[in-house]
Design a protein around this motif. Structure first.
Motif, PDB file in Angstrom:
ATOM      1  N   ASP A  52       0.870  -1.177   0.000  1.00 41.27           N
ATOM      2  CA  ASP A  52       0.000   0.000   0.000  1.00 41.27           C
ATOM      3  C   ASP A  52       0.909   1.229   0.000  1.00 41.27           C
ATOM      4  O   ASP A  52       1.640   1.476   0.959  1.00 41.27           O
ATOM      5  CB  ASP A  52      -0.880  -0.018   1.253  1.00 41.27           C
TER       6      ASP A  52
ATOM      7  N   THR B 137       0.412   4.342   0.380  1.00 36.12           N
ATOM      8  CA  THR B 137       0.189   5.292   1.467  1.00 36.12           C
ATOM      9  C   THR B 137       0.894   4.832   2.732  1.00 36.12           C
ATOM     10  O   THR B 137       1.528   5.629   3.440  1.00 36.12           O
ATOM     11  CB  THR B 137      -1.316   5.468   1.733  1.00 36.12           C
ATOM     12  N   ILE B 138       0.803   3.544   3.024  1.00 35.50           N
ATOM     13  CA  ILE B 138       1.473   2.991   4.204  1.00 35.50           C
ATOM     14  C   ILE B 138       2.982   3.076   4.029  1.00 35.50           C
ATOM     15  O   ILE B 138       3.711   3.453   4.950  1.00 35.50           O
ATOM     16  CB  ILE B 138       1.045   1.531   4.442  1.00 35.50           C
TER      17      ILE B 138
ATOM     18  N   GLY C 139       4.099   6.510   4.430  1.00 31.67           N
ATOM     19  CA  GLY C 139       3.919   6.877   5.832  1.00 31.67           C
ATOM     20  C   GLY C 139       5.031   6.357   6.718  1.00 31.67           C
ATOM     21  O   GLY C 139       5.483   7.047   7.632  1.00 31.67           O
TER      22      GLY C 139
ATOM     23  N   ASP D  12      -1.496   8.862  14.347  1.00 34.72           N
ATOM     24  CA  ASP D  12      -2.285   8.708  13.127  1.00 34.72           C
ATOM     25  C   ASP D  12      -1.747   7.571  12.263  1.00 34.72           C
ATOM     26  O   ASP D  12      -2.522   6.782  11.696  1.00 34.72           O
ATOM     27  CB  ASP D  12      -2.277  10.016  12.323  1.00 34.72           C
ATOM     28  N   PHE D  13      -0.414   7.478  12.179  1.00 36.64           N
ATOM     29  CA  PHE D  13       0.164   6.439  11.324  1.00 36.64           C
ATOM     30  C   PHE D  13      -0.078   5.044  11.893  1.00 36.64           C
ATOM     31  O   PHE D  13      -0.451   4.121  11.158  1.00 36.64           O
ATOM     32  CB  PHE D  13       1.659   6.668  11.123  1.00 36.64           C
TER      33      PHE D  13
ATOM     34  N   LYS E 135      -2.429   4.103  13.828  1.00 42.02           N
ATOM     35  CA  LYS E 135      -3.854   3.787  13.707  1.00 42.02           C
ATOM     36  C   LYS E 135      -4.167   3.297  12.293  1.00 42.02           C
ATOM     37  O   LYS E 135      -4.983   2.395  12.104  1.00 42.02           O
ATOM     38  CB  LYS E 135      -4.697   5.010  14.064  1.00 42.02           C
ATOM     39  N   ALA E 136      -3.504   3.912  11.310  1.00 38.50           N
ATOM     40  CA  ALA E 136      -3.669   3.454   9.925  1.00 38.50           C
ATOM     41  C   ALA E 136      -3.111   2.042   9.763  1.00 38.50           C
ATOM     42  O   ALA E 136      -3.700   1.205   9.062  1.00 38.50           O
ATOM     43  CB  ALA E 136      -2.973   4.415   8.968  1.00 38.50           C
TER      44      ALA E 136
ATOM     45  N   SER F  58      -5.501  -0.428  11.357  1.00 37.84           N
ATOM     46  CA  SER F  58      -6.651  -0.631  10.470  1.00 37.84           C
ATOM     47  C   SER F  58      -6.287  -1.567   9.322  1.00 37.84           C
ATOM     48  O   SER F  58      -7.074  -2.444   8.948  1.00 37.84           O
ATOM     49  CB  SER F  58      -7.128   0.720   9.922  1.00 37.84           C
ATOM     50  N   ALA F  59      -5.067  -1.395   8.776  1.00 36.20           N
ATOM     51  CA  ALA F  59      -4.623  -2.255   7.671  1.00 36.20           C
ATOM     52  C   ALA F  59      -4.472  -3.703   8.128  1.00 36.20           C
ATOM     53  O   ALA F  59      -4.808  -4.636   7.385  1.00 36.20           O
ATOM     54  CB  ALA F  59      -3.300  -1.737   7.115  1.00 36.20           C
TER      55      ALA F  59
END
Length: 272
Positions: free
Chosen positions: A24, A26-27, A30, A185-186, A188-189, A192-193
């Motif tokens: 991903d 975005t990940i 990040g 925030d990271f 938590k992302a 979630s992943a």
């Protein structure tokens, strides 16, 4: 003895899930931002668990996540065991990364800045530091280090000393690896992943198949990194109906080599 986990027990610190989730973009961006403070403007995935070797007979390496930005190269490795060999591995990784990314007619000055990063779930060197950064310096004259700097960085993160990190983002990430508690925030992302991955039946099937194949190869006494082990693993995965991309991810064999093995496998299936 190392205990094999079930798919539902995997966390981001486990190699399989780490490699999958890091696809991903975005990940991936990040994590680079979190660890290095760099906003990667572009991410080019060379290959998941890419195998790099300067020639056929040389010792190849399999990288967890190897990506290119516009001006930098990042190799991110999740490390849960075998910490004693890391410095030598980092040295070898760096040499092959340079060979793989500099075209034949390019000038040495076109080598990109590189970051070899090991994210360790235990302290690799025993000094209880959250991060060990290794860069080229001049022993005799520290002021000369800037001119001598070859733009290579080898960085080892130690998740168990997360509380000592002065950087809030790094501290939050290392804490997440250790406690599974997400408070940035990271992370938590990431959390979630990981939760989303539990519902990915394709990943689950591939993981279970991979575990079966690796157990079979180990039972036969063949090292996974050996050419014979990689070919045997590829053949077994193809028999299980796995696609070429997945076989490539696991073994590091080229798509062309996998096609040849598939053709041989299909021939063997034909009635005589």
């Amino acid at each position: 003895m190392y205990k094999t986990k079930t798919y539902d027990e995997l966390t981001f610190a486990d190699d399989y899930l780490f490699c999958r989730i890091m696809q991903d973009e975005t990940i991936c961006k990040g994590l680079i931002k979190t660890l290095l403070g760099i906003d990667a403007d572009r991410i080019e995935y060379l290959n998941q668990q890419q195998t790099i070797s300067p020639d056929y007979d040389a010792h190849g390496i399999r990288m967890d996540v190897f990506v290119k930005g516009t001006n930098e190269i990042y190799d991110l490795e999740m490390q849960t065991r075998h910490f004693d060999e890391l410095p030598k591995r980092a040295r070898y990784y760096q040499s092959l990364v340079d060979l793989d990314t500099l075209d034949r007619n390019q000038d040495y000055r076109q080598l990109k800045e590189s970051f070899i990063i090991f994210i360790c779930t235990a302290d690799p060197f025993g000094f209880s530091l959250p991060c060990y950064t290794v860069e080229q310096v001049c022993k005799e004259e520290p002021k000369a280090s800037e001119k001598i700097n070859d733009k290579t960085h080898k960085i080892y993160y130690n998740a168990t000393s997360w509380q000592k990190s002065e950087n809030a983002e790094i501290r939050g990430f290392l804490k997440y690896l250790t406690t599974q508690s997400a408070d940035t925030d990271f992370t938590k992302a990431l959390q979630s992943a990981v939760h989303k991955s539990r519902k990915n039946e394709l990943w689950r099937k591939q993981f279970m198949t991979l575990q079966e194949m690796l157990n079979d190869v180990k039972a036969d006494g063949i090292a996974i990194g050996e050419e014979r082990g990689r070919i045997e693993t590829a053949r077994n995965l193809l028999y299980k109906g796995m696609d070429f991309e997945f076989v490539h991810d696991v073994t590091g064999l080229s798509i062309e080599a996998i096609q040849e093995i598939a053709d041989e496998t299909e021939t063997e299936k034909q009635p005589s």
